[in-house]
Design a protein around this motif. Structure first.
Motif, PDB file in Angstrom:
ATOM      1  N   SER A  95      -2.149  93.863  81.906  1.00 46.74           N
ATOM      2  CA  SER A  95      -2.057  92.464  82.425  1.00 46.74           C
ATOM      3  C   SER A  95      -1.657  91.509  80.966  1.00 46.74           C
ATOM      4  CB  SER A  95      -3.550  91.736  82.677  1.00 46.74           C
ATOM      5  OG  SER A  95      -3.864  92.248  83.798  1.00 46.74           O
ATOM      6  N   ALA A  96      -2.188  91.892  79.824  1.00 46.39           N
ATOM      7  CA  ALA A  96      -1.396  91.194  78.839  1.00 46.39           C
ATOM      8  C   ALA A  96       0.000  91.352  78.233  1.00 46.39           C
ATOM      9  CB  ALA A  96      -2.384  91.667  77.352  1.00 46.39           C
ATOM     10  N   ARG A  97       0.380  92.482  78.645  1.00 49.04           N
ATOM     11  CA  ARG A  97       2.003  92.777  78.318  1.00 49.04           C
ATOM     12  C   ARG A  97       2.673  92.030  79.640  1.00 49.04           C
ATOM     13  NH1 ARG A  97       0.362  98.004  77.740  1.00 49.04           N
ATOM     14  NH2 ARG A  97       1.026  98.965  79.667  1.00 49.04           N
ATOM     15  N   CYS A  98       2.029  91.865  80.792  1.00 40.62           N
ATOM     16  CA  CYS A  98       2.449  91.314  81.797  1.00 40.62           C
ATOM     17  C   CYS A  98       2.719  89.676  81.563  1.00 40.62           C
ATOM     18  CB  CYS A  98       1.877  91.399  83.424  1.00 40.62           C
ATOM     19  SG  CYS A  98       2.049  92.836  83.850  1.00 40.62           S
ATOM     20  N   LEU A  99       1.620  89.236  80.936  1.00 48.20           N
ATOM     21  CA  LEU A  99       1.602  87.862  80.535  1.00 48.20           C
ATOM     22  C   LEU A  99       2.763  87.644  79.533  1.00 48.20           C
ATOM     23  CD1 LEU A  99       0.373  84.979  80.838  1.00 48.20           C
ATOM     24  CD2 LEU A  99      -1.170  85.873  79.031  1.00 48.20           C
ATOM     25  N   ALA A 100       2.867  88.546  78.539  1.00 49.27           N
ATOM     26  CA  ALA A 100       4.112  88.235  77.578  1.00 49.27           C
ATOM     27  C   ALA A 100       5.477  88.189  78.190  1.00 49.27           C
ATOM     28  CB  ALA A 100       4.038  89.463  76.629  1.00 49.27           C
ATOM     29  N   LEU A 101       5.600  89.233  79.166  1.00 50.34           N
ATOM     30  CA  LEU A 101       6.734  89.288  80.022  1.00 50.34           C
ATOM     31  C   LEU A 101       7.171  87.956  80.563  1.00 50.34           C
ATOM     32  CD1 LEU A 101       6.819  92.989  81.088  1.00 50.34           C
ATOM     33  CD2 LEU A 101       8.471  91.897  79.651  1.00 50.34           C
ATOM     34  N   LEU A 102       5.899  87.370  81.256  1.00 45.85           N
ATOM     35  CA  LEU A 102       5.932  86.112  82.115  1.00 45.85           C
ATOM     36  C   LEU A 102       6.533  85.131  81.052  1.00 45.85           C
ATOM     37  CD1 LEU A 102       3.204  86.248  84.546  1.00 45.85           C
ATOM     38  CD2 LEU A 102       5.633  85.894  85.369  1.00 45.85           C
ATOM     39  N   GLU A 103       5.946  84.908  80.059  1.00 44.02           N
ATOM     40  CA  GLU A 103       6.316  83.932  78.922  1.00 44.02           C
ATOM     41  C   GLU A 103       7.814  84.083  78.776  1.00 44.02           C
ATOM     42  OE1 GLU A 103       4.359  81.353  77.883  1.00 44.02           O
ATOM     43  OE2 GLU A 103       2.386  82.146  78.148  1.00 44.02           O
TER      44      GLU A 103
ATOM     45  N   GLU B 128      16.837  88.511  85.057  1.00 45.00           N
ATOM     46  CA  GLU B 128      16.903  89.494  86.170  1.00 45.00           C
ATOM     47  C   GLU B 128      16.208  90.871  85.751  1.00 45.00           C
ATOM     48  OE1 GLU B 128      20.912  89.902  87.387  1.00 45.00           O
ATOM     49  OE2 GLU B 128      20.833  88.219  88.769  1.00 45.00           O
ATOM     50  N   LYS B 129      16.489  90.877  84.412  1.00 43.86           N
ATOM     51  CA  LYS B 129      15.997  92.383  83.850  1.00 43.86           C
ATOM     52  C   LYS B 129      14.362  92.097  83.543  1.00 43.86           C
ATOM     53  CE  LYS B 129      20.110  94.163  81.342  1.00 43.86           C
ATOM     54  NZ  LYS B 129      20.870  94.174  80.101  1.00 43.86           N
ATOM     55  N   LEU B 130      14.155  90.929  83.097  1.00 43.01           N
ATOM     56  CA  LEU B 130      12.749  90.666  82.736  1.00 43.01           C
ATOM     57  C   LEU B 130      11.834  90.836  84.370  1.00 43.01           C
ATOM     58  CD1 LEU B 130      13.138  87.619  80.400  1.00 43.01           C
ATOM     59  CD2 LEU B 130      11.945  89.934  79.859  1.00 43.01           C
ATOM     60  N   ARG B 131      12.550  90.208  85.081  1.00 43.07           N
ATOM     61  CA  ARG B 131      11.941  90.458  86.370  1.00 43.07           C
ATOM     62  C   ARG B 131      11.560  91.803  86.841  1.00 43.07           C
ATOM     63  NH1 ARG B 131      15.789  86.507  88.201  1.00 43.07           N
ATOM     64  NH2 ARG B 131      15.024  84.251  87.972  1.00 43.07           N
ATOM     65  N   ALA B 132      12.748  92.593  86.788  1.00 42.95           N
ATOM     66  CA  ALA B 132      12.350  94.067  87.153  1.00 42.95           C
ATOM     67  C   ALA B 132      11.318  94.655  86.231  1.00 42.95           C
ATOM     68  CB  ALA B 132      13.935  94.649  87.048  1.00 42.95           C
ATOM     69  N   GLU B 133      11.554  94.405  84.863  1.00 40.79           N
ATOM     70  CA  GLU B 133      10.538  94.965  83.964  1.00 40.79           C
ATOM     71  C   GLU B 133       9.084  94.574  84.281  1.00 40.79           C
ATOM     72  OE1 GLU B 133       9.512  95.340  79.106  1.00 40.79           O
ATOM     73  OE2 GLU B 133      11.322  94.266  79.789  1.00 40.79           O
TER      74      GLU B 133
END
Length: 382
Positions: free
Chosen positions: A280-288, A359-364
Motif C-alpha cells: 500500500s505504501a508503494r502504491c501511495l508513492a506511485l499515486l503521488e 500511462e506507465k505509472l498507471r500500469a505500474e
C-alpha cells in the motif's frame, strides 16, 4: 477545470466527457456557481444583492439540470454530489464570507438533492456531513487556508464519503481465532494451512484487498472522522492463548511482541508493517508521482481551454505566444497566473513525454496493487 461552473461544464461536455464514452459520471459543482462574494455581508442583504443571489442559484439549477439530462441522454449513469462546504466556521487569516455556506452553498446542496430525486439519479451527500465536521472541529481547517479547497485530510474524508455511498465494505480483513474453543472465522481474507493451539498460531494469510496507508494526513482525518471504522478495518484477534508474551511475524518480518491480552483485544494490522501495508505504501508513492504528472497535463488543458474561451486557437503558435504575453502583462501582480503560464510554456513541448509517463505509472500502479499472500506466525516468547 479550475474555477469552472456548471455553465462551463456544458461547453466542455462533449469533448471532455461524452467523447470518452464513460458508463458512469460523477458531477459536483456549486462552489464557483454560488457567487461567494454575494455573501460577504452579515445580516439581510439589500434587495439588489438578494436578487443577484437568487439569479446565481437559478442559473446553477438550470445548468446542472441540463448537464444531467444530456448525460442521461448519452446513456451515462449519473451520480450527483452535493458541493463541499465553504469554511465559515474556523479562524483563518483570509477574510470570512460568513454566510457563504449556511445561506449559499446549503441552498446549492438542496438544489442537488431535489434534482437527484426528480431525475432519478444517484446522490452522494458531501455538504451536510462535511459542514457538521467544520462546525464541530473549527480548528481542523478541513477546507484549507482559503476556506474553499479541502486540504489533504479533507480530501481523504471526501473520498471516504464517496466510497461509503458506493457501498464499499468497511472490512479489509478480519480474522478471529479462538484457541480455547478450537474455532476460527475470517472475512474478506482466506487462511491456508491454519494451525493453532493455546501456544500460538500459524497460517498463510491470503488478502483479498489492501489497507489504506496510515499516513500523517490519515491520522489528521481520523481525529475528526472514523476512517478506520468506516473503510479500513484489518484486525487479527486471537483469544484463549496461555498468558505471556507472543512474537508476531508476517512475511518473515517481526511485527512486534504482544501480550495474550493484547492479542485477545485484536491487533490493528493497518498500523503494523505487514507485507500488505508495504504494498500500500508503494502504491501511495506511485499515486503521488502520477498525480504530479497529471497536474501538469491538466494545466496544459486548463490554459488551452482559456485560450478557446478567448477565441485563440491552441494550435496557432504565434497566436499562443501573443496570448501568453498579453496574459502575463495583464496579470503581472498575480503570481499564481504567472506560474501557470510559465509552466505551460515549459511543459507544452513535453506533452507526449508526460502522457507516456502517466500511462506507465498507471500500469505500474495496477500491477503493484495486487494483494499477495504471506505467512503469519504467532509464537510465545521463551
Amino acid at each position: 477545470m479550475s474555477g469552472d461552473r456548471a455553465a462551463g461544464a456544458l461547453k466542455r461536455l462533449k469533448r471532455d466527457v461524452l467523447d470518452r464514452r464513460p458508463d458512469r459520471v460523477l458531477v459536483m459543482f456549486g462552489m464557483n456557481d454560488v457567487g461567494r462574494r454575494l455573501y460577504a455581508k452579515d445580516g439581510d442583504p439589500d434587495p439588489g444583492m438578494a436578487e443577484r443571489r437568487e439569479a446565481a442559484l437559478s442559473s446553477y439549477r438550470k445548468n446542472l439540470t441540463e448537464l444531467v439530462r444530456r448525460l442521461k441522454a448519452a446513456g451515462c449513469r449519473v451520480v450527483l454530489l452535493t458541493p463541499t462546504p465553504y469554511d465559515q466556521y474556523g479562524e483563518l487569516k483570509i477574510p470570512n464570507l460568513k454566510l457563504c455556506n449556511s445561506e449559499g452553498l446549503s441552498r446549492c446542496a438542496e438544489i442537488v438533492r431535489n434534482l437527484a430525486a426528480a431525475e432519478s439519479v444517484g446522490l452522494v451527500e458531501l455538504h451536510r456531513p462535511l459542514t457538521e465536521l467544520l462546525e464541530q472541529h473549527p480548528g481542523a481547517h478541513l477546507c484549507g487556508p482559503d476556506r474553499v479547497h479541502p486540504g489533504r485530510p479533507g480530501h481523504l474524508i471526501v473520498a471516504a464519503l464517496i466510497l461509503q455511498a458506493a457501498g464499499a465494505p468497511p472490512i479489509v480483513g478480519d480474522v478471529v481465532i479462538d484457541a480455547g474453543e478450537g474455532r476460527a472465522s475470517f472475512e474478506n481474507v482466506k487462511l491456508d494451512n491454519l494451525k493453532f493451539n493455546r501456544e500460538g498460531a500459524s497460517f498463510r494469510y491470503v488478502p483479498q484487498r489492501l489497507p489504506f496507508p496510515v499516513t500523517a494526513d490519515y491520522e489528521a482525518a481520523e481525529r475528526v472522522f472514523p476512517l478506520s471504522a468506516a473503510l479500513n478495518r484489518e484486525v487479527l484477534k486471537l483469544t484463549g492463548l496461555n498468558p505471556g508474551q507472543y512474537r508476531v511475524t508476517a512475511g518473515g518480518r517481526e511485527l512486534g511482541r504482544f501480550s495474550a491480552e493484547q492479542l485477545a483485544a485484536g491487533l490493528d494490522l493497518t498500523r503494523l508493517p505487514t507485507p500488505s501495508a508495504e504494498i500500500s505504501a508503494r502504491c501511495l508513492a506511485l499515486l503521488e508521482q502520477l498525480a504530479a504528472v497529471e497536474r501538469r497535463l491538466r494545466m496544459l488543458v486548463l490554459v488551452e481551454e482559456t485560450m478557446r474561451n478567448r477565441q485563440v486557437d491552441p494550435g496557432d503558435a504565434a497566436a499562443v505566444r501573443e496570448f501568453i504575453a498579453a496574459e502575463q502583462a495583464a496579470k503581472k501582480g498575480m503570481p499564481a497566473y504567472l506560474r501557470r503560464y510559465r509552466q505551460y510554456e515549459a511543459d507544452l513541448p513535453r506533452r507526449e513525454e508526460l502522457t507516456t509517463t502517466a500511462e506507465k505509472l498507471r500500469a505500474e500502479l495496477l500491477e503493484t496493487a495486487r494483494p499477495r499472500p504471506f505467512d503469519v506466525e504467532v509464537a510465545p516468547v521463551r
